[in-house]
Design a protein around this motif. Structure first.
Motif, PDB file in Angstrom:
ATOM      1  N   HIS A 111     -26.106 -16.984 -33.604  1.00  0.00           N
ATOM      2  CA  HIS A 111     -27.302 -16.717 -33.533  1.00  0.00           C
ATOM      3  C   HIS A 111     -27.829 -17.217 -35.235  1.00  0.00           C
ATOM      4  N   CYS A 146     -34.697 -16.467 -33.660  1.00  0.00           N
ATOM      5  CA  CYS A 146     -32.954 -17.276 -33.712  1.00  0.00           C
ATOM      6  C   CYS A 146     -33.391 -18.807 -33.920  1.00  0.00           C
ATOM      7  N   GLU A 148     -30.407 -20.772 -34.874  1.00  0.00           N
ATOM      8  CA  GLU A 148     -29.713 -21.506 -34.680  1.00  0.00           C
ATOM      9  C   GLU A 148     -29.347 -22.182 -32.823  1.00  0.00           C
ATOM     10  N   TYR A 149     -29.312 -23.188 -32.426  1.00  0.00           N
ATOM     11  CA  TYR A 149     -29.090 -22.987 -30.751  1.00  0.00           C
ATOM     12  C   TYR A 149     -28.144 -22.643 -30.190  1.00  0.00           C
ATOM     13  N   CYS A 150     -28.291 -21.820 -29.317  1.00  0.00           N
ATOM     14  CA  CYS A 150     -27.327 -21.231 -28.622  1.00  0.00           C
ATOM     15  C   CYS A 150     -26.778 -20.589 -27.086  1.00  0.00           C
ATOM     16  N   HIS A 154     -32.613 -20.546 -25.613  1.00  0.00           N
ATOM     17  CA  HIS A 154     -32.960 -20.364 -27.132  1.00  0.00           C
ATOM     18  C   HIS A 154     -34.280 -20.250 -27.835  1.00  0.00           C
ATOM     19  N   MET A 157     -35.622 -17.080 -27.648  1.00  0.00           N
ATOM     20  CA  MET A 157     -35.030 -15.433 -28.791  1.00  0.00           C
ATOM     21  C   MET A 157     -35.752 -15.374 -29.916  1.00  0.00           C
TER      22      MET A 157
HETATM   23 CU1  CUA Z   1     -29.778 -17.114 -30.656  1.00  0.00          CU
HETATM   24 CU2  CUA Z   1     -30.726 -19.472 -30.404  1.00  0.00          CU
END
Ligand code: CUA
Length: 170
Positions: A111, A146, A148-150, A154, A157
């Motif tokens: 993340h 967040c 960062e692609y999670c 995402h 988040m």
């Molecule tokens: Cu955690 Cu995007």
């Protein structure tokens, strides 16, 4: 090999440009010390319940200094409070002018965290602890997002940092 004059100019200009960019990155990192935040430590993502991350939230360290333990997982940040904004974002309250050192790790995938209006940009990698200290001089509500692609949620988040005015009557 024959090369048209203009083509030669393009090759030279492109090469010099890339060279300047490369030299800038090297100079920033090696001379001026501008580097991405490094991992502050290591932690086993399988046994987080035996660490400080079992009990996320803000710790008062004396004076205006605090430590905040944050646990990221798909697709929420655990900040140790039940308070929520209207859209469901968890709330971390900090006093204005406090210096907060964040310790963040992930339970699952990579993340990230940026905080709007503050110069914070952390990558949160499972197994690592990311850390950065921030002095919250501006009162208000700031989203920690967040970046960062999670996965599927995402884009939802985030959590909110509510910086409470030092003197509400001032
Ligand atoms: Cu955690 Cu995007």
């Amino acid at each position: 090999m024959h090369m048209h004059r203009f083509e030669r100019y393009y090759v030279v200009i492109a090469s010099v440009t890339v060279g300047i960019f490369f030299a800038s990155v090297l100079a920033a990192g090696l001379i001026f010390g501008i580097n991405p935040a490094r991992p502050a430590g290591f932690v086993n993502p399988l046994t987080l319940d035996e660490t400080e991350f079992a009990n996320p939230g803000l710790r008062h360290m004396g004076g205006n200094r605090y430590e905040a333990y944050i646990l990221a997982q798909m697709w929420a940040f655990a900040v140790g409070s039940d308070e929520r904004l209207d859209d469901g974002a968890p709330v971390l309250r900090v006093p204005q002018h406090s210096e907060v050192t964040f310790f963040i790790t992930s339970r699952d995938v990579t993340h990230g965290m940026i905080i709007e209006h503050y110069n914070v940009n952390l990558q949160i990698v499972p197994g690592h602890t990311s850390s950065q200290s921030i002095t919250f001089d501006r009162a208000g509500t700031f989203r920690a997002i967040c970046h960062e692609y999670c996965g599927r949620a995402h884009h939802l988040m985030n959590f909110a940092i509510v910086v409470e005015p030092a003197n509400p009557n001032a």
